[in-house]
Design a protein around this motif. Structure first.
Motif, short mmCIF file in Angstrom:
data_model
loop_
_atom_site.label_atom_id
_atom_site.label_comp_id
_atom_site.label_asym_id
_atom_site.label_seq_id
_atom_site.Cartn_x
_atom_site.Cartn_y
_atom_site.Cartn_z
N ASP A 108 -21.32 35.96 -9.29
CA ASP A 108 -20.31 37.00 -8.66
C ASP A 108 -20.26 36.93 -7.28
OD1 ASP A 108 -22.54 38.34 -8.95
OD2 ASP A 108 -21.45 40.19 -8.91
N ILE A 109 -18.91 36.78 -6.76
CA ILE A 109 -18.41 37.02 -5.32
C ILE A 109 -18.16 38.17 -5.04
CG2 ILE A 109 -17.08 35.86 -3.49
CD1 ILE A 109 -16.72 33.22 -5.17
N LEU A 110 -18.53 38.87 -4.05
CA LEU A 110 -18.13 40.14 -3.60
C LEU A 110 -17.51 39.76 -2.11
CD1 LEU A 110 -20.94 42.56 -4.50
CD2 LEU A 110 -19.08 42.14 -5.69
N THR A 127 -25.50 36.93 -6.96
CA THR A 127 -24.45 37.62 -6.31
C THR A 127 -24.00 37.04 -4.67
OG1 THR A 127 -24.58 39.32 -7.52
CG2 THR A 127 -23.53 40.04 -5.62
N ILE A 128 -22.86 36.78 -4.37
CA ILE A 128 -22.75 36.31 -3.01
C ILE A 128 -21.77 36.87 -2.50
CG2 ILE A 128 -21.61 34.44 -1.71
CD1 ILE A 128 -22.20 32.35 -4.12
#
Lengths: 72, 72, 72, 72, 72, 72
Positions: free
Chosen positions: B42-44, B5-6
């Motif tokens: 997944d990019i937040l 998770t980025i």
């Protein structure tokens, strides 16, 4: 070094977020030591229809009868 | 099997995200083995006003004086 | 400013983690800019019995027949 | 006490989210005990261009040829 | 409704964690309102070898020369 | 494509986790469609002293008087 992620419902003002970040950083440094610059916080704003409590969407709980929701 | 998770500040282009996903997947497979298809990312995207550093909102740090922010 | 969380299965060596952190940081800075010191990574090591794929525990998939698991 | 975070692609209806929250809460209480009111769920909706699989953006996979994506 | 996740390095005492939870809850309620019972906190303790800063493991930074690490 | 993270208190059996993963996967596919193989779940087991509710550690709540804790 701590990364503190605050997942909260949408609706707070910029001023509240400013104070929240200041106070939570203070809370960490005051109890666990270290340097404020080493405390990173990210806020995830999540709308009521994306929160579930007791098997129901918070948006539904807020809209109608039902057990009180941790309504903040 | 890794889920990476980025959480990063808003503002990158689609092209940067495309390259980021490719390179991070490569970095994982190249060091920890396994198959690229088994690497999920997944990019937040989080706006500057939802990041806190040193007790201050990153948006405030970017707007005015104050210690340099890990400004990317 | 990015915080990159890598949730992966237990079992990598310290050397692999050292390289992983170096390469993922490089991947971020090389594609999204900023400074390496502003890239924080945390690794969450999760055992196979705490991963689920296709409704089954990964530990069960690894122990017996069943679809190949993203086995790294 | 469990906090269940569901990171999923954008595109579900409110009705699907309502049912999802109900069924996941049921699944937890039915297998791990406790009280439904003590099960909190948050949904993180992530667009296809912010998911990476096999080193590619899911939006690219969906747009063109390429291995099938866990396309839901 | 907020869920506050504190990812921090291993090494704090139970007393520090007790105070941390009390003060962070106070910080949230005092700035964003709501009820203390509606504030859930989870602490993820992560060893230094699972933190990366500037492309290096924090355990390596702590062991030898190198830029000061947000050393708390 | 969903990644479902279940942060829960330590103490469940392997059998409960096996059933939990099966039922939560079923709940997702049954309400949001897609394929079970595209549903990844990770379980984060967190001890009671690392949970906070209403400003108190759950371990303290469980040990002594105090409001009932979402005790599962």
């Amino acid at each position: 070094m701590p990364v503190i992620t605050i997942a909260m419902r949408t609706g707070r003002t910029l001023g509240q977020k400013r104070e929240l970040v200041a106070k939570v950083t203070e809370a960490f440094v005051g109890t666990c030591g270290g340097d404020a610059d080493g405390v990173w916080i990210d806020i995830l704003e999540i709308p009521a229809e994306h929160w579930g409590i007791g098997g129901r969407l918070q948006s539904d709980l807020l809209a109608g009868a039902g057990p009180a929701t941790p309504d903040e």
